[in-house]
Design an enzyme around this catalytic site. Structure first.
Site, PDB file in Angstrom:
ATOM      1  N   LYS A   1      -3.097  -1.691  15.602  1.00  0.00           N
ATOM      2  CA  LYS A   1      -2.667  -0.862  16.737  1.00  0.00           C
ATOM      3  C   LYS A   1      -3.802  -0.741  17.749  1.00  0.00           C
ATOM      4  O   LYS A   1      -4.967  -0.684  17.373  1.00  0.00           O
ATOM      5  CB  LYS A   1      -2.340   0.549  16.250  1.00  0.00           C
ATOM      6  CG  LYS A   1      -1.027   0.662  15.535  1.00  0.00           C
ATOM      7  CD  LYS A   1      -0.550   2.117  15.521  1.00  0.00           C
ATOM      8  CE  LYS A   1       0.796   2.216  14.847  1.00  0.00           C
ATOM      9  NZ  LYS A   1       0.710   2.395  13.387  1.00  0.00           N
TER      10      LYS A   1
ATOM     11  N   GLU B   1       0.830  -1.218   0.000  1.00  0.00           N
ATOM     12  CA  GLU B   1       0.000   0.000   0.000  1.00  0.00           C
ATOM     13  C   GLU B   1       0.857   1.259   0.000  1.00  0.00           C
ATOM     14  O   GLU B   1       2.074   1.196   0.249  1.00  0.00           O
ATOM     15  CB  GLU B   1      -0.934   0.013   1.213  1.00  0.00           C
ATOM     16  CG  GLU B   1      -0.204   0.083   2.547  1.00  0.00           C
ATOM     17  CD  GLU B   1      -1.066   0.659   3.671  1.00  0.00           C
ATOM     18  OE1 GLU B   1      -1.564   1.786   3.511  1.00  0.00           O
ATOM     19  OE2 GLU B   1      -1.210  -0.027   4.709  1.00  0.00           O
TER      20      GLU B   1
HETATM   21  N1  PSU Z   1      -2.772   1.597  10.825  1.00  0.00           N
HETATM   22  C1  PSU Z   1      -1.429   1.678  10.946  1.00  0.00           C
HETATM   23  N2  PSU Z   1      -0.703   2.285   9.969  1.00  0.00           N
HETATM   24  C2  PSU Z   1      -1.287   2.812   8.848  1.00  0.00           C
HETATM   25  C3  PSU Z   1      -2.711   2.700   8.720  1.00  0.00           C
HETATM   26  C4  PSU Z   1      -3.410   2.091   9.720  1.00  0.00           C
HETATM   27  O1  PSU Z   1      -0.896   1.216  11.930  1.00  0.00           O
HETATM   28  O2  PSU Z   1      -0.596   3.371   7.973  1.00  0.00           O
HETATM   29  C5  PSU Z   1      -3.384   3.231   7.472  1.00  0.00           C
HETATM   30  C6  PSU Z   1      -3.636   2.081   6.473  1.00  0.00           C
HETATM   31  O3  PSU Z   1      -3.502   2.579   5.159  1.00  0.00           O
HETATM   32  C7  PSU Z   1      -5.097   1.739   6.735  1.00  0.00           C
HETATM   33  C8  PSU Z   1      -5.668   3.096   7.044  1.00  0.00           C
HETATM   34  O4  PSU Z   1      -5.756   1.121   5.657  1.00  0.00           O
HETATM   35  O5  PSU Z   1      -4.675   3.739   7.816  1.00  0.00           O
HETATM   36  C9  PSU Z   1      -6.985   3.007   7.774  1.00  0.00           C
HETATM   37  O6  PSU Z   1      -7.580   4.275   7.815  1.00  0.00           O
HETATM   38  P1  PSU Z   1      -9.080   4.410   8.330  1.00  0.00           P
HETATM   39  O7  PSU Z   1      -9.042   4.044   9.787  1.00  0.00           O
HETATM   40  O8  PSU Z   1      -9.421   5.860   8.102  1.00  0.00           O
HETATM   41  O9  PSU Z   1      -9.926   3.484   7.517  1.00  0.00           O
END
Ligand code: PSU
Ligand code: MN
Length: 312
Positions: free
Chosen positions: A161, A27
């Site tokens: 996390k 990604e």
């Molecule tokens: N959690 C992490 N590192 C990240 C992300 C999440 O520890 O970089 C990023 C990933 O790209 C994940 C996104 O798909 O955040 C999720 O965002 P949201 O909670 O807005 O869906």
């Protein structure tokens, strides 16, 4: 050859897919919004190399000038890592960005969609999104989970996390039929720490087993992805109670500043990165490198299964 007009595959990825070689998706939100420059670009390149060294072809995915790019050049990676006008792109953002010729860094959800369009089945990252703490009132649930429910791409990560509610995240995935597998562990890893208070659905002990399980899932016609959670290498794990404090402070700050929507996760990640003064960054780099090694091995095993089935 892929005829989808929105897709643009690098020559290396195109050839690998044509020849049925193992390909691993990566990604770009983690590059643009998950890590600071220049560690982000250094890590992105190292991770690609680890995947090559383990017998698979890396395919980093992003939206650039209205096209889905699968497999990025060094210049494209540098642009993603250093420009500050790259928006975070999840499922809902794809039509807008593509139709208006814009650029975006793909989240887990969007990367899964693009990987699937290209025919890539395995995807390596750091951590997935999930059900946020307090989701019973905010309804903040990452689109990553819904994507895992519907799109046939497996995600190798270090769990999630604990900015998230890990228990609710597991419940959600269970409801949607997404297997969560622990690599050589029974406990769901919590990104910075090797364990959490929650059990994974299954333990898997080697890459070959992962390849067989994925192949079986999709041969059965069971839609959706899978999560393979690989604990952070032991020497690099951070202290659980220290991280709990850091994360709780980040959550309080987000609430005070009324952060909502797609800004929540980047805000929390940034807060944690700054509060730990580089310690979480170092851990983040090590865990994604470990995931790259496992993801490549799992991709090799999965393609082996496909070949065997084809010969039957
Ligand atoms: N959690 C992490 N590192 C990240 C992300 C999440 O520890 O970089 C990023 C990933 O790209 C994940 C996104 O798909 O955040 C999720 O965002 P949201 O909670 O807005 O869906
Ligand atoms: Mn959200």
């Amino acid at each position: 050859m892929n005829l989808n007009p929105y897709l643009s595959l690098s020559q290396e990825v195109n050839e690998a897919l044509d020849k049925g070689k193992p390909v691993v998706a990566l990604e770009s939100t983690i590059i643009s919004h998950g890590m600071p420059y220049p560690e982000n670009i250094e890590t992105a390149k190292e991770v690609e190399q680890i995947i090559r060294d383990n017998g698979a072809v890396p395919a980093t995915i992003a939206i650039l000038d209205g096209r889905i790019k699968i497999g990025l050049t060094a210049e494209e990676l540098t642009a993603l890592a250093s420009r500050d006008d790259i928006t975070k792109a999840s499922r809902k953002d794809l039509p807008y960005l593509l139709a208006t010729g814009r650029s975006g860094a793909t989240t887990v959800a969007a990367t899964m969609i693009c990987a699937d369009l290209a025919g890539i089945r395995l995807f390596v990252t750091g951590g997935i999104g999930g059900v946020h703490r307090g989701a019973e009132t905010t309804m903040d649930i990452s689109a990553d989970l819904e994507e895992l429910a519907r799109t046939n791409v497996a995600v190798i990560c270090a769990g999630a996390k604990s900015i998230l509610d890990l228990g609710l995240t597991l419940e959600y995935l269970e409801t949607k039929g997404v297997p969560v597998m622990g690599y050589q562990t029974d406990s769901l890893p919590a990104f910075f720490t090797r364990t959490s208070d929650f059990a994974v659905h299954f333990r898997v002990d080697d890459a070959e087993e992962i390849g067989r399980i994925l192949h079986t899932k999709w041969e059965l016609g069971l839609q959706g992805g899978a999560v393979i959670a690989n604990p952070i290498p032991s020497g690099h794990a951070l202290d659980a109670s220290y991280m709990t404090g850091v994360i709780e402070a980040a959550l309080v700050e987000a609430k005070q500043q009324s952060i909502t929507g797609k800004d929540v996760t980047p805000f929390l990640l940034d807060h944690v990165n700054r509060a730990t003064e580089g310690r979480s960054l170092a851990a983040n780099i090590e865990l994604i490198k470990a995931n790259a090694g496992l993801g490549a091995a799992a991709a090799v095993a999965f393609y082996e299964q496909k070949k065997k089935a084809y010969q039957r």
